[in-house]
Design a protein around this motif. Structure first.
Motif, PDB file in Angstrom:
ATOM      1  N   LEU A 121       4.919  41.199  21.483  1.00 42.69           N
ATOM      2  CA  LEU A 121       3.752  40.919  20.620  1.00 42.69           C
ATOM      3  C   LEU A 121       2.552  41.889  20.639  1.00 42.69           C
ATOM      4  N   THR A 122       1.959  42.387  19.671  1.00 41.85           N
ATOM      5  CA  THR A 122       0.892  43.081  19.538  1.00 41.85           C
ATOM      6  C   THR A 122      -0.048  42.588  18.846  1.00 41.85           C
ATOM      7  N   PRO A 123      -0.664  41.564  18.984  1.00 42.49           N
ATOM      8  CA  PRO A 123      -1.538  40.619  18.046  1.00 42.49           C
ATOM      9  C   PRO A 123      -2.576  41.499  17.526  1.00 42.49           C
ATOM     10  N   GLU A 124      -3.259  42.332  18.160  1.00 42.15           N
ATOM     11  CA  GLU A 124      -4.303  42.995  17.604  1.00 42.15           C
ATOM     12  C   GLU A 124      -3.930  44.088  16.662  1.00 42.15           C
ATOM     13  N   GLY A 125      -2.690  44.267  16.624  1.00 44.18           N
ATOM     14  CA  GLY A 125      -2.266  45.543  15.782  1.00 44.18           C
ATOM     15  C   GLY A 125      -1.813  46.634  16.770  1.00 44.18           C
ATOM     16  N   ALA A 126      -0.782  47.609  16.201  1.00 44.48           N
ATOM     17  CA  ALA A 126      -0.453  48.584  17.004  1.00 44.48           C
ATOM     18  C   ALA A 126       0.367  49.456  15.901  1.00 44.48           C
ATOM     19  N   ALA A 127       0.016  50.703  15.968  1.00 40.55           N
ATOM     20  CA  ALA A 127       0.882  51.699  15.230  1.00 40.55           C
ATOM     21  C   ALA A 127       2.269  51.656  15.634  1.00 40.55           C
ATOM     22  N   GLN A 185      -0.396  50.227   8.301  1.00 37.83           N
ATOM     23  CA  GLN A 185      -0.605  51.008   9.407  1.00 37.83           C
ATOM     24  C   GLN A 185      -0.513  50.677  10.820  1.00 37.83           C
ATOM     25  N   GLU A 186      -0.200  49.034  10.782  1.00 41.07           N
ATOM     26  CA  GLU A 186      -0.182  48.436  11.935  1.00 41.07           C
ATOM     27  C   GLU A 186       1.008  47.246  12.049  1.00 41.07           C
ATOM     28  N   VAL A 187       1.422  46.897  13.244  1.00 41.73           N
ATOM     29  CA  VAL A 187       2.426  45.966  13.168  1.00 41.73           C
ATOM     30  C   VAL A 187       1.800  44.897  14.235  1.00 41.73           C
ATOM     31  N   HIS A 188       2.121  43.630  14.236  1.00 42.05           N
ATOM     32  CA  HIS A 188       1.619  42.549  15.199  1.00 42.05           C
ATOM     33  C   HIS A 188       2.738  41.949  16.133  1.00 42.05           C
ATOM     34  N   GLY A 189       3.780  42.533  15.881  1.00 42.28           N
ATOM     35  CA  GLY A 189       4.854  42.105  16.838  1.00 42.28           C
ATOM     36  C   GLY A 189       6.434  42.715  16.263  1.00 42.28           C
ATOM     37  N   VAL A 190       7.276  42.934  17.164  1.00 40.84           N
ATOM     38  CA  VAL A 190       8.398  43.265  16.958  1.00 40.84           C
ATOM     39  C   VAL A 190       9.398  42.181  17.500  1.00 40.84           C
ATOM     40  N   LEU A 191      10.490  42.033  16.544  1.00 42.55           N
ATOM     41  CA  LEU A 191      11.569  41.009  16.863  1.00 42.55           C
ATOM     42  C   LEU A 191      12.710  41.573  17.129  1.00 42.55           C
ATOM     43  N   LEU A 192      13.443  41.423  18.261  1.00 44.66           N
ATOM     44  CA  LEU A 192      14.690  41.840  18.668  1.00 44.66           C
ATOM     45  C   LEU A 192      15.627  40.414  18.814  1.00 44.66           C
ATOM     46  N   ALA A 193      16.698  40.363  18.155  1.00 42.59           N
ATOM     47  CA  ALA A 193      17.368  38.982  18.009  1.00 42.59           C
ATOM     48  C   ALA A 193      18.969  39.360  18.010  1.00 42.59           C
ATOM     49  N   LEU A 223      17.741  37.295  12.005  1.00 41.81           N
ATOM     50  CA  LEU A 223      16.388  37.605  11.314  1.00 41.81           C
ATOM     51  C   LEU A 223      15.548  36.649  10.982  1.00 41.81           C
ATOM     52  N   ALA A 224      16.091  35.216  10.905  1.00 39.24           N
ATOM     53  CA  ALA A 224      15.238  34.230  10.498  1.00 39.24           C
ATOM     54  C   ALA A 224      14.229  34.053  11.835  1.00 39.24           C
ATOM     55  N   ALA A 225      14.379  34.308  12.940  1.00 40.25           N
ATOM     56  CA  ALA A 225      13.515  34.119  14.082  1.00 40.25           C
ATOM     57  C   ALA A 225      12.020  34.908  13.593  1.00 40.25           C
ATOM     58  N   ALA A 226      12.203  35.696  12.948  1.00 44.87           N
ATOM     59  CA  ALA A 226      10.918  36.529  12.484  1.00 44.87           C
ATOM     60  C   ALA A 226       9.823  35.369  11.956  1.00 44.87           C
ATOM     61  N   ASP A 227      10.418  34.653  11.420  1.00 46.34           N
ATOM     62  CA  ASP A 227       9.490  33.455  10.526  1.00 46.34           C
ATOM     63  C   ASP A 227       8.831  32.822  11.724  1.00 46.34           C
ATOM     64  N   GLY A 228       9.105  32.448  12.665  1.00 44.26           N
ATOM     65  CA  GLY A 228       8.650  31.602  13.780  1.00 44.26           C
ATOM     66  C   GLY A 228       7.517  32.714  14.279  1.00 44.26           C
ATOM     67  N   VAL A 229       7.746  33.867  14.398  1.00 48.59           N
ATOM     68  CA  VAL A 229       6.945  34.872  15.187  1.00 48.59           C
ATOM     69  C   VAL A 229       5.549  34.855  13.774  1.00 48.59           C
ATOM     70  N   MET A 230       5.848  34.783  13.072  1.00 47.38           N
ATOM     71  CA  MET A 230       4.895  35.053  11.859  1.00 47.38           C
ATOM     72  C   MET A 230       4.086  33.686  11.979  1.00 47.38           C
ATOM     73  N   ARG A 231       4.614  32.569  12.253  1.00 51.39           N
ATOM     74  CA  ARG A 231       3.979  31.335  12.141  1.00 51.39           C
ATOM     75  C   ARG A 231       2.881  31.207  13.300  1.00 51.39           C
ATOM     76  N   TYR A 232       3.643  31.804  14.333  1.00 53.37           N
ATOM     77  CA  TYR A 232       2.604  31.759  15.650  1.00 53.37           C
ATOM     78  C   TYR A 232       1.403  32.722  15.780  1.00 53.37           C
ATOM     79  N   LEU A 233       1.633  33.827  14.759  1.00 52.64           N
ATOM     80  CA  LEU A 233       0.585  34.679  14.715  1.00 52.64           C
ATOM     81  C   LEU A 233      -0.495  34.398  13.767  1.00 52.64           C
TER      82      LEU A 233
END
Length: 330
Positions: free
Chosen positions: A44-50, A75-83, A90-100
């Motif tokens: 998680l990089t919630p504030e944004g990261a290159a 320009q920035e991501v708010h998290g990266v998923l490995l699964a 890849l469906a796990a990313a939906d939960g990460v998006m909801r959390y953020l």
């Protein structure tokens, strides 16, 4: 290459090495089903990261990697998923998006915020229960479990990882999720988290010892190239049933272009310890994420990225082996 330890240790050049150095604004969490041998890991990089990505394997399973191309808008991501779970994971990313999203993080699009969460998956369906895969619930749980210093071993995306499938998955060894980090005298930190699920074997380049690979009749790991050259060949392999995936995290100040270069250089680390890497049966993918303000040449960051990726691979298989020994009472 120095073995990765839990605590920091400095060498004569002043470089400190450890399993991890906490980085402001970065948290890492795992969620898994150990009976089913699958799970996911979120950085998680919630504030944004290159961020940048380089996909070298020929059987990838990825999400949102096109937007990381330096010519594209975001320009920035708010998290990266490995699964795990192959493409299902890849469906796990939906939960990460909801959390953020629930916490107000994401790209401001005027009518709301859209969290940017690229990701990559590995194949673990042949281990444990292949009907249980990472999903949105598991992705959300990984975010809730996120902390500054990640767990390692048979956790998260590494829960069902295996190494050395040249003789089929029944004669493979446990992979796992490993980490490694360095801190340079000037304050630069370069760290890697890697889930090791390679078709090839893993070798310690310092000693030449095969740490994990296809098991021979005597129970010892074999050289994959030797097996392929003299044994049953490729008939026991299924396409896309492997893959090593990971993320390099640094406190360097970087653009998307520079992050892409670091991700590219980081793959050298896979090639140093996984033999062979980047095959038609692997979907190897590495991300690079920059969250800080330390000024450093991109080549320096990239060179250390390769070092930490290699060390994280070794750490992943060693951690998994230690867990296996403990479960057997060795």
């Amino acid at each position: 290459m120095r073995e990765n330890g839990d605590g920091p240790g400095a060498t004569s050049d002043g470089v400190q090495r450890a399993a991890w150095f906490p980085l402001p604004g970065v948290r890492i969490g795992h969620a898994h089903d150990l009976r089913a041998r699958t799970g996911c890991t979120v950085i998680l990089t919630p504030e944004g990261a290159a961020a940048g990505v380089d996909v070298r394997g020929s059987a990838p399973g990825t999400r949102e990697t096109d937007l990381l191309d330096p010519v594209n808008l975001v320009q920035e991501v708010h998290g990266v998923l490995l699964a795990g779970g192959s493409a299902f994971g890849l469906a796990a990313a939906d939960g990460v998006m909801r959390y953020l999203e629930e916490r107000g993080y994401g790209l401001d699009v005027g009518v709301g915020r859209v969290p940017i969460v690229p990701g990559a998956v590995l194949f673990d369906l042949a281990v444990g229960d292949g009907s249980r895969r990472p999903d949105a619930v598991m992705g959300y749980a990984a975010c809730e479990a996120a902390r500054e210093v990640p767990e390692r071993g048979r956790v998260g995306a590494g829960a069902g990882a295996t190494v050395g499938k040249a003789l089929g998955h029944l004669r493979a060894m446990d992979g796992g999720l490993g980490t490694a980090a360095v801190q340079l005298p000037g304050g630069l930190v370069v760290a890697a988290v890697v889930a090791v699920n390679a078709v090839g074997h893993v070798v310690d380049p310092a000693t030449g010892e095969i740490l994990a690979g296809p098991l021979g009749e005597d129970g010892k790991p074999l050289d994959t190239l030797a097996v392929w050259s003299t044994g049953p060949g490729f008939g026991v392999l299924l396409p896309g049933t492997n893959t090593t995936i990971g993320v390099v995290v640094t406190n360097a100040r970087m653009s998307k272009v520079q992050a892409k270069k670091v991700a590219t250089m980081a793959h050298d680390g896979l090639a140093r310890v996984i033999r062979p890497a980047h095959t038609m049966y692997d979907g190897d993918a590495l991300f690079a994420v920059a969250v800080g303000d330390v000024t450093a040449p991109v080549d320096l960051v990239g060179a250390w990225a390769a070092e930490t990726v290699a060390a994280a691979v070794l750490d992943g298989v060693r951690q998994a082996a230690a867990i296996g020994a403990a479960s057997r009472g060795d």
